[in-house]
Design a protein around this motif. Structure first.
Motif, PDB file in Angstrom:
ATOM      1  N   GLY A 213      17.746  12.891 -40.696  1.00 16.59           N
ATOM      2  CA  GLY A 213      18.493  13.313 -39.525  1.00 16.59           C
ATOM      3  C   GLY A 213      19.435  14.481 -39.771  1.00 16.59           C
TER       4      GLY A 213
ATOM      5  N   PHE B 260      22.467  15.018 -39.509  1.00 19.12           N
ATOM      6  CA  PHE B 260      23.795  14.847 -40.102  1.00 19.12           C
ATOM      7  C   PHE B 260      23.754  15.311 -41.563  1.00 19.12           C
TER       8      PHE B 260
ATOM      9  N   SER C 272      15.281  15.118 -37.585  1.00 26.49           N
ATOM     10  CA  SER C 272      15.799  13.934 -36.904  1.00 26.49           C
ATOM     11  C   SER C 272      14.665  13.213 -36.200  1.00 26.49           C
TER      12      SER C 272
ATOM     13  N   TYR D   5      20.907  12.528 -26.269  1.00 28.21           N
ATOM     14  CA  TYR D   5      21.873  11.555 -26.784  1.00 28.21           C
ATOM     15  C   TYR D   5      21.536  11.214 -28.225  1.00 28.21           C
ATOM     16  N   TYR D   6      22.548  11.154 -29.056  1.00 29.97           N
ATOM     17  CA  TYR D   6      22.304  10.737 -30.441  1.00 29.97           C
ATOM     18  C   TYR D   6      22.084   9.232 -30.528  1.00 29.97           C
TER      19      TYR D   6
ATOM     20  N   VAL E 130      22.420   6.697 -33.511  1.00 26.14           N
ATOM     21  CA  VAL E 130      23.036   6.796 -34.837  1.00 26.14           C
ATOM     22  C   VAL E 130      22.939   5.475 -35.594  1.00 26.14           C
TER      23      VAL E 130
ATOM     24  N   GLN F 223      24.688   4.037 -38.791  1.00 27.66           N
ATOM     25  CA  GLN F 223      25.755   4.321 -39.759  1.00 27.66           C
ATOM     26  C   GLN F 223      25.973   3.114 -40.657  1.00 27.66           C
TER      27      GLN F 223
ATOM     28  N   MET G 228      24.852   8.213 -42.830  1.00 25.78           N
ATOM     29  CA  MET G 228      24.461   8.185 -41.425  1.00 25.78           C
ATOM     30  C   MET G 228      23.163   8.943 -41.222  1.00 25.78           C
ATOM     31  N   SER G 229      22.289   8.352 -40.401  1.00 23.50           N
ATOM     32  CA  SER G 229      21.130   9.108 -39.922  1.00 23.50           C
ATOM     33  C   SER G 229      21.249   9.198 -38.405  1.00 23.50           C
ATOM     34  N   ARG G 230      21.013  10.399 -37.888  1.00 27.04           N
ATOM     35  CA  ARG G 230      21.075  10.597 -36.438  1.00 27.04           C
ATOM     36  C   ARG G 230      19.706  10.939 -35.900  1.00 27.04           C
TER      37      ARG G 230
ATOM     38  N   ILE H 113      17.551  11.565 -32.058  1.00 21.05           N
ATOM     39  CA  ILE H 113      17.903  12.124 -30.746  1.00 21.05           C
ATOM     40  C   ILE H 113      17.035  11.504 -29.664  1.00 21.05           C
TER      41      ILE H 113
ATOM     42  N   ALA I  70      27.315  12.289 -28.439  1.00 22.97           N
ATOM     43  CA  ALA I  70      27.435  11.431 -29.629  1.00 22.97           C
ATOM     44  C   ALA I  70      28.145  10.135 -29.254  1.00 22.97           C
TER      45      ALA I  70
END
Ligand code: C2O
Length: 565
Positions: free
Chosen positions: A197, A199, A209, A281-282, A284, A286, A301-303, A305, A323
């Protein structure tokens, strides 16, 4: 109408009423090593069919599964079908040296099992050292009567979300370190469906991502797996809510939340309605990490979408991606509340006569016998740190009545529970507990106390259990029994034991064989927070462990996991 015709007609009518007939789902898993490039580095990883995450197995409840594993990697491997109850089929369960010796390099082994009486999402993974970090995938079980029989509104689409972890290091080395009680490293980043992602970036190159395209107004069933070896994750999607409908392939009373707190080994099915204003929109994931004074690393963290069909809006890629607001990365309380809010969809028959009351203090200590390494951690259940047997799997030893030849074997101690978390004495042994067939077991899982505490996701093979209660601080036998949910407790295979707290589980030992019980944090499991239940045979053929499959890997001369690793 002839009698035979009537029988045929009835069978056909029954098959039509019950949906499709049980099928055989067959897969071939080729295990091999390959290079993957992330964060400026090439790493050599071991994968199934070259995929990360590995292939998804999709079945209908009642189907039979056959998986041919072809080991083209230079190390031994086994595969575990996490959460599959494996009734009377312990031989196919997979944990190395518990039920089987590893499949040696250049050898094949076929796993055969049925998936009965379970619906939802489970998963599979390598069960030897840290290999599961890259060898894992989802196992989806749909109801026999089709998607119209889901006990929740039928989703428009089903999406699998596998949270994994990317380690920028040799996993064999990590395993050897951990087995020798030298604490290893944390992952470089979590992954969502294999992607680190945006981040994460290295030298200006941003990692890909995971992307989920949605249509406004549609409902999505997310099948979420935490396949990570190390951490628990908080999963959020900005501007959206989840309605959790299943946990560990058991339906739960629909529970709406904006956060899913998923420990290693857990699975959740959750509905998400695309009801936000069109945009991006993310999503996430974490990691939740221990608090100070334990050395602080960094945010993991991996984001991904979530983006709405751009035809319905400007589709402008420069527009801000919304986010979600995240809890502090040390905050364990969302997980405590999330797990505390889970109840089963239907009332349960919870057995009330307990044959075995067990208390397990989950803890860690220091043991620097091994070369005086700087961070030598040992984890334990009570004061015993689990050691895998080295010459034969426990199941084979049990079946051939040769358990007593395992020199490290130790029967679960009878006697007062060890409540003294400060004592440093540790024993290293192959800890087993014999259970009579159909006995009811209650276990109080007490997490470590105080500021240096951490969570422990405790996973039982071959059985689901009821989660009766959880609490903070020390378990109090007088007061805390009042908190037991004996009406509709959640039914799971992995129990989240909260930081600085406890969880009580109960199950019936209804499956003959040897079943591993361990913390699903691999650092803990590999360094000793584990034990095995030996469930004795019942009185009938159907309750007796059958003989092993014809080709069963033997440990041969090179017996231990370490030698294969
Ligand atoms: Cu998913 Cu013994 O593990």
């Amino acid at each position: 109408m002839s009698a035979a015709y009537v029988v045929f007609f009835l069978a056909a009518a029954l098959a039509a009423a019950c949906g499709a007939e049980a099928a055989l789902v067959e897969h071939t898993f080729v295990v091999s090593q390959m290079k993957m490039h992330h964060m400026c580095n090439d790493s050599l990883v071991t994968l199934v069919n070259g995929q990360f995450p590995g292939p998804t197995i999709e079945v209908t409840e009642g189907d039979s599964v056959v998986v041919h594993v072809i080991n083209k990697s230079p190390r031994g491997v086994t595969i575990h079908w996490h959460g599959v109850k494996q009734h009377n089929n312990c031989w196919a369960d997979g944990p190395a040296m518990i039920t089987q010796c590893p499949i040696p390099p250049n050898k094949n082994f076929t796993y055969r099992f049925n998936v009965i009486g379970q619906e939802g999402t489970l998963w599979w993974h390598a069960h030897i050292g840290f290999l599961r970090a890259t060898i894992h995938g989802a196992l989806i079980i749909r109801p026999r009567l089709g998607p119209n029989s889901y006990p929740f509104p039928k989703p428009d689409q089903e999406i699998t979300i596998v949270i994994g972890e990317w380690f920028d290091m040799d996993l064999f080395e990590l395993y050897e370190k951990t087995e020798n009680r030298i604490y290893g490293d944390i992952p470089l980043s979590p992954t969502i469906n294999g992607m680190l992602g945006d981040f994460n970036n290295c030298s200006g190159v941003t990692e890909d991502s995971y992307k989920l395209d949605v249509e406004q107004g549609k409902t999505y069933l997310l099948r979420i797996v935490n396949a990570g070896v190390d951490k628990a994750y908080n999963l959020k999607i900005a501007g959206h809510k989840f309605t959790v409908v299943a946990a560990d392939a058991n339906y739960v009373k629909p529970y709406t939340t904006d956060i899913i707190a998923i420990a290693s080994g857990e699975t959740f099915d959750a509905l998400v309605i695309a009801d936000a204003p069109p945009g991006r929109y993310y999503m996430v994931a974490q990691a939740v990490q221990t608090t100070e004074p334990i050395t602080q690393k960094r945010v993991l963290m991996s984001r991904g979408i979530v983006s709405y069909n751009p035809m319905k809006w400007s589709g402008d890629d420069t527009l801000e991606i919304m986010a979600p607001e995240l809890p502090d990365w040390h905050d364990e309380s969302p997980s405590f509340y999330f797990h505390g809010n889970l109840t089963s969809l239907l009332p349960q028959t919870v057995p009330s006569n307990i044959d075995e009351h067990m208390f397990m203090a989950l803890r860690s200590g220091y043991n620097c016998l091994y070369g005086g390494a700087p961070h030598c951690t040992v984890t334990m259940i009570n004061n015993i740190s689990f050691q895998h047997p080295s010459t034969m799997s426990l199941l084979q030893a049990h079946y051939y009545h040769t358990m007593r030849n395992i020199s490290s074997l130790l029967e679960y101690p009878i006697g007062p529970p060890m409540l003294d978390f400060n004592q440093t004495r540790t024993a290293t042994a192959t800890l087993v507990k014999k259970l009579r067939y159909n006995s009811t077991v209650e276990i109080v899982l007490q997490g470590p106390p105080g500021q240096m505490s951490y969570t422990n996701p405790m996973h039982l093979h071959g059985h689901d259990f009821f989660i009766l209660a959880q609490g903070l601080g020390y378990y109090n036998p007088e007061k805390d029994v009042q908190k037991y949910n004996l009406v509709n407790p959640s039914v799971k295979n992995t129990a989240h034991v909260p930081m600085n707290g406890w969880t009580v589980i109960r199950f019936v030992a209804s499956n003959p064989g040897v079943w591993f019980f361990h913390c699903h944090t691999e650092h803990h499991s590999s360094s000793g927070m584990a034990m095995a239940f030996v469930v004795e045979d019942g009185p009938t053929v159907e309750t007796t462990l059958p003989p092993p499959p014809t080709y069963y890997p033997s440990c041969g001369g090179q017996n231990s996991i370490v030698e294969y690793v």
